[in-house]
Write an enzyme that holds these catalytic residues in place. Structure first.
Site, mmCIF file in Angstrom:
data_model
loop_
_atom_site.group_PDB
_atom_site.id
_atom_site.type_symbol
_atom_site.label_atom_id
_atom_site.label_comp_id
_atom_site.label_asym_id
_atom_site.label_seq_id
_atom_site.Cartn_x
_atom_site.Cartn_y
_atom_site.Cartn_z
ATOM 1 N N ARG A 1 -25.736 -2.264 6.170
ATOM 2 C CA ARG A 1 -25.302 -3.722 6.112
ATOM 3 C C ARG A 1 -25.776 -4.598 7.209
ATOM 4 O O ARG A 1 -25.946 -5.972 6.980
ATOM 5 C CB ARG A 1 -23.998 -3.915 5.573
ATOM 6 C CG ARG A 1 -23.312 -5.095 5.111
ATOM 7 C CD ARG A 1 -22.096 -5.104 4.608
ATOM 8 N NE ARG A 1 -22.183 -4.705 2.952
ATOM 9 C CZ ARG A 1 -21.074 -4.806 2.353
ATOM 10 N NH1 ARG A 1 -20.178 -5.210 2.624
ATOM 11 N NH2 ARG A 1 -21.197 -4.441 1.083
ATOM 12 N N GLU B 1 -19.830 -5.818 9.290
ATOM 13 C CA GLU B 1 -20.704 -4.702 9.929
ATOM 14 C C GLU B 1 -21.816 -5.763 10.663
ATOM 15 O O GLU B 1 -22.254 -5.596 11.950
ATOM 16 C CB GLU B 1 -21.406 -3.762 9.122
ATOM 17 C CG GLU B 1 -20.525 -2.637 8.730
ATOM 18 C CD GLU B 1 -19.520 -3.053 7.730
ATOM 19 O OE1 GLU B 1 -19.585 -4.058 7.113
ATOM 20 O OE2 GLU B 1 -18.767 -2.134 7.222
ATOM 21 N N LYS C 1 0.651 -1.164 0.037
ATOM 22 C CA LYS C 1 0.079 -0.078 0.259
ATOM 23 C C LYS C 1 0.784 1.148 -0.012
ATOM 24 O O LYS C 1 1.696 1.325 0.906
ATOM 25 C CB LYS C 1 -1.092 -0.079 1.401
ATOM 26 C CG LYS C 1 -2.166 0.665 0.935
ATOM 27 C CD LYS C 1 -3.413 0.181 2.021
ATOM 28 C CE LYS C 1 -4.537 0.949 1.813
ATOM 29 N NZ LYS C 1 -5.444 0.737 2.867
HETATM 30 C C1 LIG Z 1 -18.931 -2.307 3.947
HETATM 31 C C2 LIG Z 1 -17.735 -1.328 3.916
HETATM 32 N N1 LIG Z 1 -17.278 -1.178 5.276
HETATM 33 C C3 LIG Z 1 -16.234 -0.359 5.441
HETATM 34 C C4 LIG Z 1 -15.681 0.284 4.328
HETATM 35 C C5 LIG Z 1 -14.556 1.301 4.526
HETATM 36 N N2 LIG Z 1 -13.243 1.011 4.021
HETATM 37 C C6 LIG Z 1 -12.960 1.638 2.775
HETATM 38 S S1 LIG Z 1 -11.526 0.810 2.242
HETATM 39 C C7 LIG Z 1 -11.482 0.027 3.543
HETATM 40 C C8 LIG Z 1 -10.280 -1.016 3.738
HETATM 41 C C9 LIG Z 1 -10.052 -2.128 2.484
HETATM 42 O O1 LIG Z 1 -9.071 -2.704 2.686
HETATM 43 P P1 LIG Z 1 -8.434 -3.741 1.600
HETATM 44 O O2 LIG Z 1 -9.830 -4.211 0.823
HETATM 45 O O3 LIG Z 1 -7.445 -4.435 2.026
HETATM 46 O O4 LIG Z 1 -8.005 -2.586 0.390
HETATM 47 P P2 LIG Z 1 -6.722 -1.752 0.492
HETATM 48 O O5 LIG Z 1 -7.024 -0.290 0.889
HETATM 49 O O6 LIG Z 1 -5.919 -2.302 1.633
HETATM 50 O O7 LIG Z 1 -6.030 -1.898 -0.858
HETATM 51 C C10 LIG Z 1 -12.432 -0.009 4.314
HETATM 52 C C11 LIG Z 1 -12.522 -0.507 5.790
HETATM 53 C C12 LIG Z 1 -16.410 -0.065 3.027
HETATM 54 N N3 LIG Z 1 -15.925 0.876 2.004
HETATM 55 N N4 LIG Z 1 -17.463 -0.567 2.963
#
Ligand SMILES: Cc1ncc(C[n+]2csc(CCOP(=O)(O)OP(=O)(O)O)c2C)c(N)n1
Length: 625
Positions: free
Chosen positions: A399, A371, A284
């Site tokens: 959700r 969630e 990242k």
């Molecule tokens: C249902 C839901 N919960 C929380 C989020 C907030 N959120 C956005 S990106 C993220 C982290 C995602 O991590 P990953 O899938 O590993 O992607 P990365 O950012 O590490 O590339 C979160 C928790 C979301 N977008 N959707």
């Protein structure tokens, strides 16, 4: 690092993925380099999601090179990592308007581009959507590839597992690419994350990289290269990964920044059918030291100085945010009551829990992007003597709706929902707007719903919620509070009671939440009475009765959908009482709220001062006619 425009000549020759497919392997690498520089220059001036996009530069280039997009369907999970994809799919010039009103969105949008095959914003939907597309392709006799790109954070959600469980038992032509960077927004959590770490650990991954280079030394024809790479890759991996067990053909782990490996592996996978799973390892924030060093900080940023990584807006607001007010209240209450535990579905920073997680680590639960689980976990805790506070964004609580009803409310369990990002969120747009929580909670028996108008009410109502026997929710918006004093003592506000702030003539403004400041300004101009209603449920009906006696028009004001919102609660009450009162309901209309600055968006829906000064006097005039 220089960011002169001259560095982007190759990138500027790419108007669509068809242009990417004409490049040779050296040019692909140069394209990736320019794409990363362009992305950095662009996001440093507009703000937006950065770390995730920096980690998917090579993957984006490789996918558009190998697959025949947009015929082949590419579904990006969450969609916050799609800026490189947007840049390569004809939207390079539009990046200057990213996330601004009228500009392109920060997430994939079907109406924005044929390359955005599925709209996202919330996580963990990609595998289900891509599987659906793959089944549709089969039914329609289309021979297309359907690809889901999902992060290791998003992979922790139930939805992702539900889709894997289904897909692995089909012969669907589905490719799931797990983009594993060991991070959610904060470091990823859970047993799956540990499993992935084990897959990437030890000598395995480094041997693989060396092996990948050796394969390239002889430069065999593409297919032979692909075959040998696959054998190599599969030979490296211990059998029996979770994904193999679920019915996928597992490839990896592969260095997701090494185009020399990524491209042939994808070419090979492209030749195969059935459910396939490619595990890539990325970093990242890749390629920009401040983001590599602090990927959490650079997950989502405002405009910043590229040479230092420092935010342009830093220190501009001295006011605390509602998130901070909540975080402070949580620590104070935890100090006072050791039954308090707090749960976050992967939103430690955004929900203001960093301090709590450090001071009370054994009472802090980051459950991953889950969630539904977060809410039922809280219900279980509440059954057996704990006092859970679920810190959750309005949009993500959507959700867990069944869990809210079935596990918490029906059993009348004492769970506090601290609902952040209620109302307008701004640049993230419709997927993240907190426009519905009042509506969807109000119809649930046993729920208590509170809408503080400022930080003092927020603190007081959180205490009221915590002391309440049964489920309760306190909703507050993104952004700064008002700057008024809050008392350190944890004192509950009177249950179910509104507060009158101004006495005026003819018009009563019944305000649910933080549009109170605007309402007071409006009231000064039209000499209206103003109430902070504080409670949507139970509604303070005696205050409404009194307001009704003393005024000709009641105006409800809220930053929630009018349909089913707090104003509807007042309307229902007036109907039940048989009052033929005149009621004007201000809130969001029956439309999704696009991205833009919060002030512009509120003005667009006439929820700013001048909008209210237009609609309220107009209604008064109509009454007189
Ligand atoms: C249902 C839901 N919960 C929380 C989020 C907030 N959120 C956005 S990106 C993220 C982290 C995602 O991590 P990953 O899938 O590993 O992607 P990365 O950012 O590490 O590339 C979160 C928790 C979301 N977008 N959707």
């Amino acid at each position: 690092m220089p960011f002169s425009k001259a560095n982007w000549s190759l990138l500027e020759s790419i108007d669509s993925p068809a242009d990417v497919r004409k490049l040779n392997s050296m040019q692909l690498k140069e394209l990736a380099r320019q794409l990363r520089e362009f992305l950095l220059a662009s996001v440093s001036s507009t703000g937006g999601h950065l770390s995730a996009g920096l980690g998917t530069v090579e993957l984006t280039v490789a996918l558009h090179y190998v697959f025949n997009t947009p015929y082949d369907r590419l579904v990006w999970d969450v969609g916050h990592q799609t800026y490189p994809h947007k840049i390569l799919t004809g939207r390079r010039e539009k990046m200057t308007g990213l996330r601004q009103k009228g500009g392109i969105a920060g997430f994939p949008k079907r109406e924005e581009s044929e390359y955005d095959s599925f709209g996202t914003g919330h996580s963990s939907t990609s595998i289900a959507a891509a599987l659906g597309m793959s089944i549709a392709a089969r039914q329609n006799n289309e021979n297309r590839h359907c690809i889901a790109v999902i992060g290791d954070g998003a992979m922790t959600a139930g939805m992702a597992f539900e889709a894997l469980n289904h897909a692995g038992d089909t012969d669907a032509n589905l490719l799931v690419i797990l983009n594993d960077n060991d991070m959610s927004i904060s470091p990823n959590v859970g047993a799956l994350s540990n499993h992935l770490t084990r897959l990437l650990s030890g000598d395995l991954f480094s041997t693989l990289r060396e092996g990948g280079k050796k394969v390239l030394e002889n430069l065999p024809p593409a297919l032979e290269l692909a075959r040998r790479t696959e054998e190599h890759v599969k030979g490296m991996i211990a059998p029996g990964t979770l994904f193999e067990e679920l019915g996928f053909n597992y490839f990896g782990p592969v260095d997701g920044h090494d185009l020399d490996t990524l491209v042939p592996v994808l070419q090979n996978i492209n030749q195969q059918t059935g459910p396939r799973f490619l595990h890539i390892k990325t970093q990242k924030g890749k390629g920009y030291f401040p983001a590599e060093d602090a990927p959490v900080k650079f997950h989502g940023v405002g405009a910043f100085d590229l040479s230092t990584g420092k935010s342009h807006g830093a220190g501009s607001s001295k006011l605390p945010s509602y998130t901070e007010i909540f975080g402070e209240w949580l620590c104070d209450m935890a100090q006072q009551d050791e039954r308090l535990v707090s749960i976050t579905p992967a939103m430690r920073e955004g929900s203001g829990l960093v301090e709590f997680s450090k001071r009370f680590p054994s009472r802090y639960f980051d459950v991953g992007i889950a969630e539904q689980h977060a809410v039922t976990l809280a219900a279980g805790m509440a059954c057996d003597g704990l006092k859970p506070v679920v810190a959750i964004y309005s949009t993500f609580l959507q959700r867990a709706y069944d869990q809210l009803i079935h596990d918490v409310a029906i059993q009348n369990l004492s769970v506090v929902f601290a609902i952040d990002r209620a109302g307008i969120v701004g640049a993230d747009g419709p997927t993240h707007t907190g426009a519905y929580d009042i509506s969807f909670m109000r119809c649930i028996p046993n729920m208590v719903i509170m809408t503080p108008a400022d930080e003092a009410e927020c603190r007081g109502l959180l205490t009221t919620a915590f002391l309440h026997d049964g489920p309760s929710a306190v909703r507050y918006p993104r952004g700064s509070a008002t700057g008024i004093e809050t008392e350190k003592e944890l004192r509950a506000l009177p249950f179910g009671q509104a507060r009158q702030l101004r006495e005026g003539n003819k018009v009563a403004l019944l305000v649910f939440g933080t549009l109170l400041g605007t309402a007071i300004q409006v009231a000064e101009e039209i000499d209206a009475s103003v109430y902070s209603m504080r409670f949507v449920k139970p509604l303070d009906t005696s205050t409404i009765d009194k307001a009704l006696e003393q005024h000709d028009l009641l105006v409800t004001i809220e930053d929630n959908a009018i349909a089913g919102g707090a104003g509807s609660a007042v309307s229902e009450y007036l109907n039940q009482q048989g009052h033929s009162a005149n009621l004007l309901q201000l809130g969001f209309p029956d439309a999704f709220i696009n991205h833009g600055q919060p002030d512009e968006l509120l003005a667009g829906w006439k929820l700013d001062k001048s909008g209210m000064l237009e609609t309220i006097p107009r209604r008064v005039k109509e009454l007189l006619i």
